[in-house]
Design an enzyme around this catalytic site. Structure first.
Site, short mmCIF file in Angstrom:
data_model
loop_
_atom_site.label_atom_id
_atom_site.label_comp_id
_atom_site.label_asym_id
_atom_site.label_seq_id
_atom_site.Cartn_x
_atom_site.Cartn_y
_atom_site.Cartn_z
N GLU A 87 0.79 -1.26 -0.07
CA GLU A 87 0.08 -0.09 0.08
C GLU A 87 0.91 1.28 0.12
O GLU A 87 0.33 2.23 -0.66
CB GLU A 87 -1.02 0.22 1.24
CG GLU A 87 -2.06 -0.97 1.04
CD GLU A 87 -1.75 -2.52 1.68
OE1 GLU A 87 -0.51 -2.54 1.91
OE2 GLU A 87 -2.77 -3.16 2.09
N PHE A 149 -11.06 -7.70 14.05
CA PHE A 149 -10.16 -8.12 13.13
C PHE A 149 -9.69 -6.97 11.95
O PHE A 149 -10.64 -6.42 11.55
CB PHE A 149 -10.47 -9.34 12.29
CG PHE A 149 -9.31 -9.77 11.22
CD1 PHE A 149 -8.06 -10.06 11.61
CD2 PHE A 149 -9.74 -9.73 9.96
CE1 PHE A 149 -7.17 -10.49 10.74
CE2 PHE A 149 -8.79 -10.25 8.95
CZ PHE A 149 -7.50 -10.58 9.51
N GLN A 150 -8.66 -6.59 11.98
CA GLN A 150 -8.18 -5.65 10.99
C GLN A 150 -8.81 -4.27 11.43
O GLN A 150 -8.95 -3.27 10.51
CB GLN A 150 -8.23 -5.93 9.61
CG GLN A 150 -6.99 -7.03 9.36
CD GLN A 150 -7.07 -7.29 7.68
OE1 GLN A 150 -8.07 -7.08 7.13
NE2 GLN A 150 -5.92 -7.75 7.48
N LYS A 199 -17.61 -0.83 5.89
CA LYS A 199 -18.29 -1.83 4.70
C LYS A 199 -19.75 -1.82 4.84
O LYS A 199 -20.17 -1.98 3.60
CB LYS A 199 -17.81 -3.25 5.48
CG LYS A 199 -17.81 -4.32 4.64
CD LYS A 199 -17.55 -5.81 5.26
CE LYS A 199 -17.85 -6.81 4.15
NZ LYS A 199 -17.56 -8.15 4.41
N MET A 519 24.14 9.47 1.82
CA MET A 519 24.09 10.76 2.73
C MET A 519 24.43 10.39 4.05
O MET A 519 25.04 11.34 4.76
CB MET A 519 22.68 11.24 2.42
CG MET A 519 22.57 12.51 3.00
SD MET A 519 23.78 13.88 2.41
CE MET A 519 22.68 14.52 0.89
#
Lengths: 632, 183
Positions: A87, A149-150, A199, A519
């Protein structure tokens, strides 16, 4: 390459044809499986709303609660969904899409980890004022707050790093929320807006209609970006310009966002003022223009910083005097009056005191300013410009400028960047990563076109180059898009090689491999007395890696091989990678240590060679302590 | 360090004092969180914050007390304004205003000290709202320094509980910040 029958976002014509066939086949299969017509649900309203706003591409990754949207995507074939491998890459791709095109980017993730993986990209877009609408799914309404969940409080997480965010719980709210999100993302000072949709809202049936732009504006009484500057202040600025002997324009991202490049150039020409730019201001002017003076700040050109330090008037336009630009504010441009034009009132007086503040959109303010500007005869500025030219020659010809291309046959990074830019006719999108490569791109990219330089300036997000270049490639299919990344940043998001191969996104990757976190190594050499740690970076055999992913690749370790490889990569149909084995110890000069001022640039350290021995001696400079010695 | 003839001054005088900020905001869930989160993230220290619904049910009014110099506080106000749900922000510190705070003080009491507590309260125009054998609850309304004074006086007896609402303010005269909100 835009043509009839082109599938939005598909890239080349060949890709377009097969993409269309693939989508037709998928749609037929889905409609058959579903047994025909079905009611309109929240997810449909979401797709419609995105299309109505003029965006045709979604960068995303599916997951449990966002599946209702994936269930209807096939019924909205004008919308292209590009499946990434992580993502975070979707977030940067949507960002790159927005930066390259000026359109709003759209990014999609599921709840929980899908949403938290977007956070780095949201922060990147926030710090650089990039218009992106981030959409996440959330658990059903009844499970919110139950540690389902999630489930994570993602709107709580994104609140401080978005321009605005929403939690949408019903399907009927979706059209309005999406339209408002797009409006907020792209208007005023742009920025990311996050819409979290449960949802239930995605699945609920709805007849809600899409609001008009006027309805959206009427619904936002607390949001009225001020576009026009105050006429009295603009008049004072015209007077200040007329009285200045050594004026300098500091142009930033705001000029590009406003699309005010032409007005900027008109101002510079009328009043004979050199234009300098910030990192995100690169592209405000064709760098070959006689009034284009250069890139400012911590790793900016010495002549540019010198001009700023000697100026009697600084005109900051769409920039924010950030610490990488000013260094120590106490010693910044000690003789200059500061005029500051910015659309965000909170930027004015935040980092420096503005003698002449003007709140407004760069284009609107410059349009109002131009008729008031007294034309300056170039002859009256002859001495000034002659001095600037001398400084420029000195600065470009000094030892740290790698214009020779290489030392002792070693490949120098600046030479590579220059050849890539030249090989692409100075017309490509160059997307940088973060670290030394970012500064080499900024300094040696030779930019001639607005919005052709993409870089994570504010947040400084490693791993940005490849996914952002994917976004740029889809947004501007008629331009070549290069991702120029160090081996550190590239290894953070290299999983996206699979995405560019699967989706045939023609990104050309220049991997600047010095087998180091360059760097970090540079700072440890100069600031931490050569006390090296965790700067050595092993990587895979990138040719084998590309072979595994099915990507054409070339390895280059000698200066004379560079041009041929660039030509070959450009000729390849679709994505390609060049593995540049660059000098392992090349530093970016000049460099302004943190806490120091623009007059305190280091432009040499040790013997300054690629093979300077580790543990180089020299006085220690504490980055947090401006009084510690060694810098000058 | 390269010596410079004149050092550029940093924003702000450094002259810190207490500022009163009034914000009219949308009366929606999460708006208080947005304001609080902004203050935390930008390193502004809220001394007190009072929130309530306004004459219109769709807006709320917040009164914030912030300590800082003029630039610091102006920056806080500007950042507040950037929140989409913030409709109007005003620094009313130097305006002609009525500033009041409400406090409930539960003072430790004995049979002997009770009359004295009651008389202290009365002398300061505070009201006794609960009289128990071992404690007295005093309700006070006034500007914060008046309440500070009262609290100090009750410390002698012992304070079991103290709650203060933080300042709420209103400008004197006919002007109205709520009417200034454009719709």
């Amino acid at each position: 390459m835009t043509q009839a029958g082109h599938v939005p976002g598909a890239g080349s014509a060949a890709a377009s044809a097969s993409e269309r066939a693939r989508r037709d086949m998928l749609r037929d299969a889905r409609v058959t499986a579903r047994g025909g017509a079905r009611p309109r649900i929240g997810a449909d309203a979401l797709c419609e709303a995105i299309l109505l706003q003029g965006s045709d591409t979604i960068w995303g990754y599916p997951g449990g609660v966002i599946l209702p949207l994936y269930d209807v995507l096939v019924d909205h074939p004008e919308l292209r969904h590009i499946l990434v491998r992580h993502e975070q890459a979707a977030s940067h791709a949507a960002d790159g899409y927005a930066r390259a095109s000026g359109k709003v980017g759209v990014c999609l993730g599921t709840s929980g980890p899908g949403a938290t993986n977007l956070v780095t990209g949201i922060g990147t877009a926030m710090l650089d004022s990039v218009p992106v609408v981030f959409i996440t799914g959330n658990v059903p309404n009844a499970l919110i707050g139950k540690d389902a969940f999630q489930e994570i409080d993602i709107t709580g997480i994104t609140l401080p790093m978005t321009k605005h965010n929403y939690l949408v719980r019903t399907a009927d709210e979706i059209p309005y929320a999406i339209a408002e999100a797009f409006h907020l993302a792209r208007s005023g000072r742009p920025g990311p807006v996050h819409v979290d949709i449960t949802k239930d809202a995605l699945m609920g049936e709805t007849a809600a209609t899409h609001p008009s732009a006027a309805e959206i504006e009427a619904g936002l009484p607390g949001y009225k970006p001020k576009l026009d500057g105050h006429p009295r202040q603009i008049k004072l600025l015209a007077e200040a310009i007329a009285g200045a002997q050594r004026p300098v324009i500091l142009a930033g991202h705001g000029v590009l966002i406003a699309g005010a490049e032409r007005e900027l150039l008109e101002l510079a020409r009328a009043a004979q003022i050199p234009i300098t730019w910030t990192l995100l201001g690169i592209g405000v002017i064709d760098e070959t223009d006689p009034l284009a003076y250069g890139y400012m700040g911590m790793h900016g050109w010495k002549h540019v910083n010198r001009a700023i330090q000697s100026a009697d008037l600084l005109i900051g336009i769409g920039m924010r005097f950030d610490d990488r630009v000013t260094g120590n504010v106490r010693t910044y441009a000690p003789k200059a009056k500061i005029a500051h034009i910015d659309i965000d009132p909170a930027e004015i007086g935040k980092n420096v005191v503005a003698d002449l503040p003007i709140v407004g959109d760069a284009k609107h303010v410059l349009d109002a300013l131009l008729p008031l500007v007294t034309k300056v005869d170039p002859a009256t500025r002859a001495d000034y410009f002659a001095e600037l030219a001398t400084w420029r020659t000195e600065s470009e010809g000094s030892s740290w400028h790698g214009s020779g291309g290489f030392r002792d046959g070693v490949l120098s990074a600046d030479f590579v960047v220059d050849r890539i830019a030249a090989g692409s006719n100075f017309d490509a999108n160059l997307t940088a990563d973060v670290g030394q490569n970012q500064m080499w791109v900024a300094r040696y990219g030779g930019f001639r076109r607005a919005n052709s330089h993409l870089s994570s300036g504010g947040l400084g997000t490693m791993g940005f180059a490849l996914p952002a270049a994917m976004g740029a490639a889809i947004a501007t299919p008629d331009k070549v898009s290069w991702a120029i990344a160090g081996d550190g940043g590239f290894q953070m998001t290299l999983q996206e090689l699979a995405t560019i191969v699967q989706e045939r996104i023609p990104v050309k990757i220049a991997l600047m491999d010095n087998k180091k976190l360059g760097m970090i190594r540079q700072w440890q050499e100069i600031v931490y007395a050569g006390n090296y740690h965790s700067e050595q970076l092993a990587g895979p055999d990138y040719l084998k890696l590309c072979e595994a992913y099915g990507l054409p690749a070339w390895k280059v370790s000698k200066p004379e091989e560079v041009d041929a490889a660039v030509t070959a990569a450009l000729a390849a149909d679709g994505p390609a990678l060049i593995w540049f084995e660059i000098a392992e110890r090349q530093n970016v000069y000049p460099m302004m240590p943190a806490g120091k001022g623009l007059s305190d640039l280091i432009d040499k350290w040790g013997d300054d060679g690629e093979d300077v021995t580790e543990g180089a001696t020299g006085p220690r400079v504490d980055p947090m302590d401006p009084t510690s010695g060694g810098a000058k | 360090m390269t010596p410079t003839t004149t050092a550029r001054s940093l924003p702000g005088s450094g002259d810190e004092r207490r500022h009163l900020i009034v914000a009219i905001v949308n009366n929606k869930p999460g708006v208080l969180n947005r304001v609080a989160s902004l203050m935390r993230a930008r390193n502004f220290n809220i001394e007190s914050l009072a929130v309530s619904v306004t004459e219109r049910s769709d807006t709320s009014r917040m009164t914030l007390t912030i300590v800082g110099d003029e630039v610091h506080v102006e920056q806080a106000a500007k950042q507040l304004y950037k929140l989409i749900d913030v409709l109007k922000v005003q620094d009313v510190t130097d305006d002609s205003i009525v500033e009041h705070e409400f406090a409930l003080i539960k003072v430790r009491a004995t049979k002997r000290s009770r009359p004295e507590i009651v008389s202290v309260a009365e002398m300061h125009r505070a009201k006794v709202v609960d009289l128990g054998d071992e404690a007295v609850i005093v309700e006070a309304v006034g500007d914060p320094t008046e309440i500070d004074t009262l609290v100090e006086l009750f410390r002698e007896f012992g304070i079991k509980e103290l709650v203060r609402t933080g300042s709420v303010v209103m400008s004197r005269g006919s002007g109205s910040i709520e009417e200034q909100v454009k719709r």
